[in-house]
Write a protein that holds these residues in place. Structure first.
Motif, PDB file in Angstrom:
ATOM      1  N   GLN A  58      39.196  10.463 -12.970  1.00  0.00           N
ATOM      2  CA  GLN A  58      39.953  10.892 -14.144  1.00  0.00           C
ATOM      3  C   GLN A  58      41.140   9.982 -14.454  1.00  0.00           C
ATOM      4  N   ASP A  59      41.643   9.259 -13.456  1.00  0.00           N
ATOM      5  CA  ASP A  59      42.831   8.437 -13.631  1.00  0.00           C
ATOM      6  C   ASP A  59      42.686   7.187 -12.776  1.00  0.00           C
ATOM      7  N   ARG A  60      42.285   6.107 -13.403  1.00  0.00           N
ATOM      8  CA  ARG A  60      41.987   4.869 -12.667  1.00  0.00           C
ATOM      9  C   ARG A  60      43.219   4.279 -11.967  1.00  0.00           C
ATOM     10  N   ARG A  61      44.425   4.794 -12.276  1.00  0.00           N
ATOM     11  CA  ARG A  61      45.624   4.315 -11.586  1.00  0.00           C
ATOM     12  C   ARG A  61      45.819   5.018 -10.251  1.00  0.00           C
ATOM     13  N   SER A  62      45.107   6.114 -10.041  1.00  0.00           N
ATOM     14  CA  SER A  62      45.236   6.899  -8.817  1.00  0.00           C
ATOM     15  C   SER A  62      43.997   6.714  -7.945  1.00  0.00           C
ATOM     16  N   PHE A  63      44.127   7.141  -6.710  1.00  0.00           N
ATOM     17  CA  PHE A  63      43.023   6.997  -5.761  1.00  0.00           C
ATOM     18  C   PHE A  63      42.759   8.318  -5.048  1.00  0.00           C
ATOM     19  N   HIS A  64      41.524   8.446  -4.611  1.00  0.00           N
ATOM     20  CA  HIS A  64      41.122   9.531  -3.721  1.00  0.00           C
ATOM     21  C   HIS A  64      40.706   8.897  -2.404  1.00  0.00           C
ATOM     22  N   TYR A  65      40.855   9.661  -1.353  1.00  0.00           N
ATOM     23  CA  TYR A  65      40.493   9.190  -0.017  1.00  0.00           C
ATOM     24  C   TYR A  65      39.377  10.061   0.516  1.00  0.00           C
ATOM     25  N   ALA A  66      38.419   9.419   1.185  1.00  0.00           N
ATOM     26  CA  ALA A  66      37.268  10.125   1.751  1.00  0.00           C
ATOM     27  C   ALA A  66      36.957   9.540   3.122  1.00  0.00           C
ATOM     28  N   LEU A  67      36.286  10.326   3.934  1.00  0.00           N
ATOM     29  CA  LEU A  67      35.824   9.819   5.221  1.00  0.00           C
ATOM     30  C   LEU A  67      34.711   8.807   4.999  1.00  0.00           C
ATOM     31  N   THR A  68      34.692   7.757   5.806  1.00  0.00           N
ATOM     32  CA  THR A  68      33.571   6.826   5.743  1.00  0.00           C
ATOM     33  C   THR A  68      32.335   7.530   6.304  1.00  0.00           C
ATOM     34  N   ALA A  69      31.183   6.968   6.054  1.00  0.00           N
ATOM     35  CA  ALA A  69      29.942   7.554   6.584  1.00  0.00           C
ATOM     36  C   ALA A  69      29.982   7.596   8.119  1.00  0.00           C
ATOM     37  N   ALA A  70      30.536   6.557   8.733  1.00  0.00           N
ATOM     38  CA  ALA A  70      30.625   6.527  10.198  1.00  0.00           C
ATOM     39  C   ALA A  70      31.535   7.639  10.722  1.00  0.00           C
ATOM     40  N   THR A  71      32.641   7.884  10.022  1.00  0.00           N
ATOM     41  CA  THR A  71      33.548   8.957  10.446  1.00  0.00           C
ATOM     42  C   THR A  71      32.921  10.314  10.175  1.00  0.00           C
ATOM     43  N   ARG A  72      32.267  10.459   9.024  1.00  0.00           N
ATOM     44  CA  ARG A  72      31.612  11.733   8.699  1.00  0.00           C
ATOM     45  C   ARG A  72      30.579  12.081   9.775  1.00  0.00           C
ATOM     46  N   ALA A  73      29.909  11.085  10.328  1.00  0.00           N
ATOM     47  CA  ALA A  73      28.922  11.334  11.389  1.00  0.00           C
ATOM     48  C   ALA A  73      29.588  11.859  12.666  1.00  0.00           C
ATOM     49  N   LYS A  74      30.877  11.595  12.826  1.00  0.00           N
ATOM     50  CA  LYS A  74      31.622  12.046  14.010  1.00  0.00           C
ATOM     51  C   LYS A  74      32.230  13.439  13.834  1.00  0.00           C
ATOM     52  N   VAL A  75      32.120  14.025  12.663  1.00  0.00           N
ATOM     53  CA  VAL A  75      32.776  15.319  12.391  1.00  0.00           C
ATOM     54  C   VAL A  75      32.419  16.387  13.427  1.00  0.00           C
ATOM     55  N   PRO A  76      31.152  16.551  13.815  1.00  0.00           N
ATOM     56  CA  PRO A  76      30.875  17.559  14.852  1.00  0.00           C
ATOM     57  C   PRO A  76      31.639  17.291  16.153  1.00  0.00           C
ATOM     58  N   ASP A  77      31.742  16.025  16.536  1.00  0.00           N
ATOM     59  CA  ASP A  77      32.481  15.679  17.755  1.00  0.00           C
ATOM     60  C   ASP A  77      33.985  15.907  17.575  1.00  0.00           C
ATOM     61  N   LEU A 107      36.122   8.426  20.460  1.00  0.00           N
ATOM     62  CA  LEU A 107      35.611   8.442  19.082  1.00  0.00           C
ATOM     63  C   LEU A 107      36.294   7.380  18.224  1.00  0.00           C
ATOM     64  N   GLY A 108      37.212   6.620  18.823  1.00  0.00           N
ATOM     65  CA  GLY A 108      37.951   5.613  18.071  1.00  0.00           C
ATOM     66  C   GLY A 108      39.037   6.226  17.201  1.00  0.00           C
ATOM     67  N   LEU A 109      39.524   7.401  17.585  1.00  0.00           N
ATOM     68  CA  LEU A 109      40.506   8.141  16.797  1.00  0.00           C
ATOM     69  C   LEU A 109      41.709   8.501  17.650  1.00  0.00           C
ATOM     70  N   SER A 110      42.757   9.013  16.988  1.00  0.00           N
ATOM     71  CA  SER A 110      43.939   9.478  17.708  1.00  0.00           C
ATOM     72  C   SER A 110      44.461  10.748  17.060  1.00  0.00           C
ATOM     73  N   SER A 111      45.401  11.380  17.727  1.00  0.00           N
ATOM     74  CA  SER A 111      45.992  12.618  17.206  1.00  0.00           C
ATOM     75  C   SER A 111      46.683  12.388  15.865  1.00  0.00           C
TER      76      SER A 111
END
Length: 147
Positions: free
Chosen positions: A83-102, A28-32
């Motif tokens: 809410q705070d442009r100095r901070s960031f949030h992290y999200a799965l990319t669409a490609a990674t989200r498609a791998k969630v079932p796997d 899946l192109g991932l690691s532990s």
């Protein structure tokens, strides 16, 4: 003769778990090493680094390095906090989200493999005992206990 201490046994189990997880996640192109972030983000739209640290129980420098590698590798995306442009949030990319079932299937298969030689009746007890041990170790660390 191998060291029979609880630390050695738990450490060996964790190393073997990571090694097998790496093997199963590689297609899946991932690691532990990605799993703490992946499991935190699979059911969320996005989380801050602070929230990821709290959920994954990973030290800040390790989390920052992990997030940097995952962003570089296209596994996650960093977005400005609305809410705070100095901070960031992290999200799965669409490609990674498609791998969630796997990814979920690999996580489940790891549990099945790890518990394969443990009687059904003993599995819940094992989880309770490991959870109790973790709680004891966390309390010792939180209290500054050196023993």
């Amino acid at each position: 003769m191998p060291d029979p201490s609880v630390g050695n046994i738990v450490n060996r189990a964790a190393r073997l778990f990571r090694k097998l997880a790496d093997r199963r996640l590689a297609p899946l192109g991932l690691s532990s090493g990605h799993l703490p972030v992946l499991t935190a983000l699979m059911d969320c739209e996005a989380l801050s680094q602070k929230m990821l640290i709290e959920q994954a129980k990973i030290e800040q420098p390790t989390m920052a390095a992990t997030l940097g590698r995952m962003e570089r590798d296209g596994i996650i995306v960093r977005q400005p906090d609305p809410q705070d442009r100095r901070s960031f949030h992290y999200a799965l990319t669409a490609a990674t989200r498609a791998k969630v079932p796997d990814i979920r299937a690999v996580i489940e298969s790891m549990s099945v493999t790890a518990l394969a030689d443990i009687a059904e009746d003993d599995r819940a007890r094992l989880m309770a005992l490991l959870s109790a041990s973790i709680a004891s170790l966390e309390r010792a660390l939180d209290s500054g206990d050196e023993d």
